[in-house]
Write an enzyme that holds these catalytic residues in place. Structure first.
Site, PDB file in Angstrom:
ATOM      1  N   CYS A  98      16.822  86.510  17.344  1.00 56.44           N
ATOM      2  CA  CYS A  98      16.786  85.748  18.595  1.00 56.44           C
ATOM      3  C   CYS A  98      18.004  84.824  18.629  1.00 56.44           C
ATOM      4  CB  CYS A  98      15.500  84.929  18.652  1.00 56.44           C
ATOM      5  SG  CYS A  98      15.325  83.917  20.127  1.00 56.44           S
ATOM      6  N   HIS A 140       9.268  90.163  23.691  1.00 57.17           N
ATOM      7  CA  HIS A 140       9.970  89.048  23.045  1.00 57.17           C
ATOM      8  C   HIS A 140      10.412  88.024  24.098  1.00 57.17           C
ATOM      9  CE1 HIS A 140      12.873  87.324  20.005  1.00 57.17           C
ATOM     10  NE2 HIS A 140      13.416  86.909  21.128  1.00 57.17           N
ATOM     11  N   GLU A 141      11.044  88.500  25.176  1.00 58.57           N
ATOM     12  CA  GLU A 141      11.542  87.571  26.198  1.00 58.57           C
ATOM     13  C   GLU A 141      10.388  86.930  26.970  1.00 58.57           C
ATOM     14  OE1 GLU A 141      14.513  86.632  25.974  1.00 58.57           O
ATOM     15  OE2 GLU A 141      15.143  88.244  24.673  1.00 58.57           O
ATOM     16  N   HIS A 144       9.026  83.892  25.366  1.00 56.14           N
ATOM     17  CA  HIS A 144       9.786  82.650  25.616  1.00 56.14           C
ATOM     18  C   HIS A 144       9.226  81.896  26.821  1.00 56.14           C
ATOM     19  CE1 HIS A 144      13.028  82.721  22.709  1.00 56.14           C
ATOM     20  NE2 HIS A 144      13.315  83.985  22.991  1.00 56.14           N
TER      21      HIS A 144
END
Length: 166
Positions: A98, A140-141, A144
């Site tokens: 990341c 993953h994004e 966030h």
């Protein structure tokens, strides 16, 4: 628009749950352009989410088309506003990195396939099915936007997190 500075762990903005985008206006287009410019400028990045550049709005970009892991199976550049995962299937573990945690990677288990609903760059409701590396990048994004880093998803900080070689 502009390449933005990537916020680094432990910046508190990375642990913030982002707010939905209610209306498409110039600020949304500017945010999307900044996300794309920042991802492209990084060279190696396959995605960036709004909190990584200091915005607490639910927007992200993903493009795995230039990655050897995603080259064969992708949707190209994805601009996702207010994304929601509708379905998940399968499970596999993959080493993730990341830009907000630049010195470490970690083994993370994620769904192998996802169905995601979001608004595209023009504000149109869109649903796609993604699999493989693209599905991992989207998850993953999207994490966030909910205040999670891959460090929050590893089974053990002692055995599943690795310092990058310099």
């Amino acid at each position: 628009m502009a390449v933005q500075e990537i916020r680094l762990y432990p910046d508190p903005i990375l642990k913030t749950v982002c707010e939905p985008i209610e209306a498409f206006d110039a600020s949304v287009e500017s945010l999307i352009e900044d996300l794309i410019d920042t991802m492209v400028a990084a060279g190696h990045s396959v995605g960036v989410a709004a909190p990584q550049i200091g915005a607490t709005r639910r927007a992200l970009v993903v493009d795995v088309s230039k990655s050897k892991l995603g080259r064969e199976n992708n949707h190209g550049l994805l601009v996702m506003v207010n994304p929601v995962i509708l379905e998940k299937a399968g499970c596999s573990s993959m080493r993730e990195g990341c830009m907000s945690v630049p010195d470490y990677t970690g083994n993370v288990s994620r769904a192998e396939q996802v169905v995601v609903q979001f608004l595209d760059r023009q504000g149109r409701e869109t649903v796609i099915q993604a699999s493989g590396f693209e599905a991992v990048a989207i998850q993953h994004e999207l994490d966030h936007l909910d205040g999670f880093l891959f460090l929050d998803r590893v089974s053990s900080l002692k055995t599943d997190v690795f310092r990058r070689k310099k």
